[in-house]
Design a protein around this motif. Structure first.
Motif, PDB file in Angstrom:
ATOM      1  N   GLU A  23      -2.289  -9.784   5.457  1.00  0.00           N
ATOM      2  CA  GLU A  23      -1.420  -8.743   4.887  1.00  0.00           C
ATOM      3  C   GLU A  23      -2.219  -7.782   4.015  1.00  0.00           C
ATOM      4  O   GLU A  23      -2.057  -6.562   4.100  1.00  0.00           O
ATOM      5  CB  GLU A  23      -0.297  -9.393   4.067  1.00  0.00           C
ATOM      6  CG  GLU A  23       0.708  -8.398   3.508  1.00  0.00           C
ATOM      7  CD  GLU A  23       1.807  -9.073   2.709  1.00  0.00           C
ATOM      8  OE1 GLU A  23       2.586  -8.348   2.061  1.00  0.00           O
ATOM      9  OE2 GLU A  23       1.878 -10.318   2.721  1.00  0.00           O
ATOM     10  N   GLU A  24      -3.119  -8.327   3.181  1.00  0.00           N
ATOM     11  CA  GLU A  24      -3.972  -7.491   2.332  1.00  0.00           C
ATOM     12  C   GLU A  24      -4.905  -6.639   3.197  1.00  0.00           C
ATOM     13  O   GLU A  24      -5.150  -5.476   2.893  1.00  0.00           O
ATOM     14  CB  GLU A  24      -4.783  -8.365   1.376  1.00  0.00           C
ATOM     15  CG  GLU A  24      -3.988  -8.922   0.211  1.00  0.00           C
ATOM     16  CD  GLU A  24      -4.880  -9.681  -0.750  1.00  0.00           C
ATOM     17  OE1 GLU A  24      -6.122  -9.721  -0.524  1.00  0.00           O
ATOM     18  OE2 GLU A  24      -4.349 -10.223  -1.735  1.00  0.00           O
ATOM     19  N   ARG A  25      -5.436  -7.243   4.262  1.00  0.00           N
ATOM     20  CA  ARG A  25      -6.357  -6.509   5.138  1.00  0.00           C
ATOM     21  C   ARG A  25      -5.641  -5.330   5.801  1.00  0.00           C
ATOM     22  O   ARG A  25      -6.177  -4.223   5.861  1.00  0.00           O
ATOM     23  CB  ARG A  25      -6.916  -7.449   6.205  1.00  0.00           C
ATOM     24  CG  ARG A  25      -8.067  -6.828   7.004  1.00  0.00           C
ATOM     25  CD  ARG A  25      -8.571  -7.798   8.062  1.00  0.00           C
ATOM     26  NE  ARG A  25      -7.654  -7.837   9.184  1.00  0.00           N
ATOM     27  CZ  ARG A  25      -7.668  -6.970  10.196  1.00  0.00           C
ATOM     28  NH1 ARG A  25      -8.570  -5.991  10.226  1.00  0.00           N
ATOM     29  NH2 ARG A  25      -6.804  -7.063  11.175  1.00  0.00           N
ATOM     30  N   HIS A  34      -2.994  -3.790   4.698  1.00  0.00           N
ATOM     31  CA  HIS A  34      -2.696  -2.803   3.655  1.00  0.00           C
ATOM     32  C   HIS A  34      -3.929  -1.954   3.352  1.00  0.00           C
ATOM     33  O   HIS A  34      -3.839  -0.726   3.198  1.00  0.00           O
ATOM     34  CB  HIS A  34      -2.212  -3.510   2.387  1.00  0.00           C
ATOM     35  CG  HIS A  34      -1.935  -2.576   1.247  1.00  0.00           C
ATOM     36  ND1 HIS A  34      -0.879  -1.694   1.239  1.00  0.00           N
ATOM     37  CD2 HIS A  34      -2.605  -2.372   0.071  1.00  0.00           C
ATOM     38  CE1 HIS A  34      -0.886  -0.996   0.117  1.00  0.00           C
ATOM     39  NE2 HIS A  34      -1.922  -1.388  -0.605  1.00  0.00           N
ATOM     40  N   GLY A  35      -5.104  -2.602   3.277  1.00  0.00           N
ATOM     41  CA  GLY A  35      -6.348  -1.874   3.024  1.00  0.00           C
ATOM     42  C   GLY A  35      -6.672  -0.897   4.142  1.00  0.00           C
ATOM     43  O   GLY A  35      -7.098   0.233   3.880  1.00  0.00           O
ATOM     44  N   GLN A  71      -4.365   2.131   3.872  1.00  0.00           N
ATOM     45  CA  GLN A  71      -4.814   3.028   2.798  1.00  0.00           C
ATOM     46  C   GLN A  71      -6.007   3.861   3.252  1.00  0.00           C
ATOM     47  O   GLN A  71      -6.072   5.073   2.991  1.00  0.00           O
ATOM     48  CB  GLN A  71      -5.188   2.216   1.555  1.00  0.00           C
ATOM     49  CG  GLN A  71      -4.004   1.799   0.707  1.00  0.00           C
ATOM     50  CD  GLN A  71      -4.468   1.242  -0.622  1.00  0.00           C
ATOM     51  OE1 GLN A  71      -5.450   0.503  -0.698  1.00  0.00           O
ATOM     52  NE2 GLN A  71      -3.776   1.597  -1.688  1.00  0.00           N
ATOM     53  N   TYR A 126     -10.774  -9.521   1.892  1.00  0.00           N
ATOM     54  CA  TYR A 126      -9.329  -9.671   1.715  1.00  0.00           C
ATOM     55  C   TYR A 126      -8.949 -11.145   1.845  1.00  0.00           C
ATOM     56  O   TYR A 126      -9.458 -11.869   2.705  1.00  0.00           O
ATOM     57  CB  TYR A 126      -8.583  -8.844   2.766  1.00  0.00           C
ATOM     58  CG  TYR A 126      -8.813  -7.356   2.642  1.00  0.00           C
ATOM     59  CD1 TYR A 126      -8.293  -6.634   1.570  1.00  0.00           C
ATOM     60  CD2 TYR A 126      -9.577  -6.680   3.598  1.00  0.00           C
ATOM     61  CE1 TYR A 126      -8.517  -5.269   1.451  1.00  0.00           C
ATOM     62  CE2 TYR A 126      -9.804  -5.316   3.490  1.00  0.00           C
ATOM     63  CZ  TYR A 126      -9.274  -4.610   2.417  1.00  0.00           C
ATOM     64  OH  TYR A 126      -9.503  -3.266   2.301  1.00  0.00           O
ATOM     65  N   ASN A 127      -8.029 -11.570   0.990  1.00  0.00           N
ATOM     66  CA  ASN A 127      -7.605 -12.970   0.971  1.00  0.00           C
ATOM     67  C   ASN A 127      -6.588 -13.302   2.049  1.00  0.00           C
ATOM     68  O   ASN A 127      -6.353 -14.473   2.341  1.00  0.00           O
ATOM     69  CB  ASN A 127      -7.004 -13.329  -0.398  1.00  0.00           C
ATOM     70  CG  ASN A 127      -8.041 -13.280  -1.488  1.00  0.00           C
ATOM     71  OD1 ASN A 127      -9.163 -13.770  -1.302  1.00  0.00           O
ATOM     72  ND2 ASN A 127      -7.693 -12.705  -2.634  1.00  0.00           N
ATOM     73  N   SER A 128      -5.964 -12.249   2.607  1.00  0.00           N
ATOM     74  CA  SER A 128      -4.937 -12.504   3.614  1.00  0.00           C
ATOM     75  C   SER A 128      -4.909 -11.366   4.626  1.00  0.00           C
ATOM     76  O   SER A 128      -5.431 -10.283   4.383  1.00  0.00           O
ATOM     77  CB  SER A 128      -3.556 -12.631   2.961  1.00  0.00           C
ATOM     78  OG  SER A 128      -3.157 -11.385   2.404  1.00  0.00           O
TER      79      SER A 128
END
Length: 380
Positions: A71-73, A75-76, A79, A67-69
């Motif tokens: 926030e993305e981590r 979110h993953g 999910q 993950y690039n950020s």
């Protein structure tokens, strides 16, 4: 169901069988993330649950992407947790359905999946594990493995004792299973106490006249029936029948009103109209057909009670959109009502059910092409 053998195992990693946790020698060729000790357990898992969730396991059991950020981590991770929670309930429902159908061997792999997903999401000591322990206990009991059932129940009891936030619904299930084990061991007095607690906790959670409470009444009636306390058993069987009759009659009336408007309660068509999941439908069939068998054995004394249960089953199968079975039960009820010369009003009430079934056959509800009741992608 393709099969390949693992060619290599990463150093320090132990691959375990999905069913028994023994060292694994085989892997599912469709998802390549599920391992087995041999072909017997692989086939058992596939037939029970794996076929339905095979592809859904891949993102849960493979390395997470970079993950690039933050926030993305996050979110993953969210999910991933949503997928696991979905599979918790799905596997639980499948296992429940098998239990109510008497398919105890098939229930075990599905219940084990539900337990493992619960551990991943909630931790090893969470009260959320209790429903899965209870499924495994009931499956073990059905297979005649009383000692194993008691072990699962001990784990469930210990988890509940350590928890400060155990719901009434979970405590109801715990006491029901404890009662069933006591029944299997012939300890009727202790079984009665547990089932009385089951009814109490279910009543706190859902109410005394709720279908979720009716299971406790049913099992308690079975105890009294086995003890030849037939009056007490009869009262409880009648109560169970009345609870299901009211529930299904309300559903039928709501459906009749909705069809006048060409809509269901939410403005769309359901695949079935029971308001129940498949496990609850299987439970209703199991309970009501058991009561019918008992009623038919004493139909010479109280034919009206047999007719009543036949009518309930007709409504259940009508709402399940099984017109053939619905008509079979309704016709049996109607013929018996005429034979016993019941009142015109009682005969007309059965005729109303037959009319509903006839209307359904004239205007059947069809599923969209390619739709699946499970709503899940299946493995090959």
């Amino acid at each position: 169901m393709d099969v390949i053998y693992p060619l290599a195992v990463p150093k320090g990693r132990r691959l375990c069988c999905e069913v028994c946790e023994a060292p694994a020698e085989r892997v599912c060729g469709a998802c390549t993330v599920t391992y087995y000790c041999g072909v017997v357990h692989q086939r058992a898992d596939w037939r029970s649950i794996h076929e339905k969730i095979c592809q859904l396991l891949i993102p849960l059991r493979t390395s997470r992407p970079f993950y690039n950020s933050e926030e993305e981590r996050q979110h993953g991770l969210q999910q991933l947790q949503r997928r696991q929670k979905h599979l918790i309930e799905f596997c639980y429902t499948v296992a429940q359905k098998y239990l109510f159908e008497g398919k105890y061997e098939a229930a075990v792999p599905a219940a084990l999946h539900s337990l493992r997903f619960r551990m991943n999401v909630h931790g090893l000591s969470s009260v959320e594990l209790v429903p899965a322990y209870l499924l495994l206990a009931e499956a073990s009991l059905g297979l005649g493995r009383v000692v194993q059932a008691e072990e699962y129940l001990s784990q469930a009891q210990w988890t509940v004792l350590k928890s400060t936030e155990c719901s009434y619904a979970t405590q109801s299930l715990l006491h029901r299973n404890l009662g069933l084990v006591c029944m299997a061991k012939g300890n009727c007095e202790e079984a009665r106490d547990h089932l009385a607690n089951d009814i109490y906790f279910a009543s706190c959670a859902f109410g005394t006249e709720h279908i979720r409470t009716s299971g406790g009444y049913f099992h308690l009636a079975n105890i009294f029936h086995g003890l030849q306390k037939l009056d007490l058993a009869d009262t409880l069987y009648t109560k169970v029948s009345e609870i299901w009759s009211k529930y299904l009659n309300d559903r039928c009336e709501a459906l009749s009103q909705a069809r006048i408007q060409q809509l269901d309660l939410l403005g769309k068509r359901f695949e079935t109209d029971t308001g129940l999941d498949e496990a609850q439908e299987a439970e209703a069939i199991q309970i009501l057909t058991s009561i019918l068998t008992i009623r038919e054995a004493t139909s010479d004394r109280a034919p009206q009670k047999t007719i009543f249960v036949l009518k309930i089953l007709a409504m259940l199968y009508y709402l399940m959109m099984d017109s053939s079975k619905a008509q079979e039960y309704a016709l049996r009820a109607f013929d018996l009502a005429k034979e016993q010369k019941l009142s015109v009003r009682e005969q007309n009430s059965i005729q109303d059910v037959l009319n509903l079934i006839s209307a359904e056959e004239a205007h059947p509800i069809t599923q969209p092409p390619g739709s699946s009741r499970w709503g899940l992608v299946k493995g090959s």
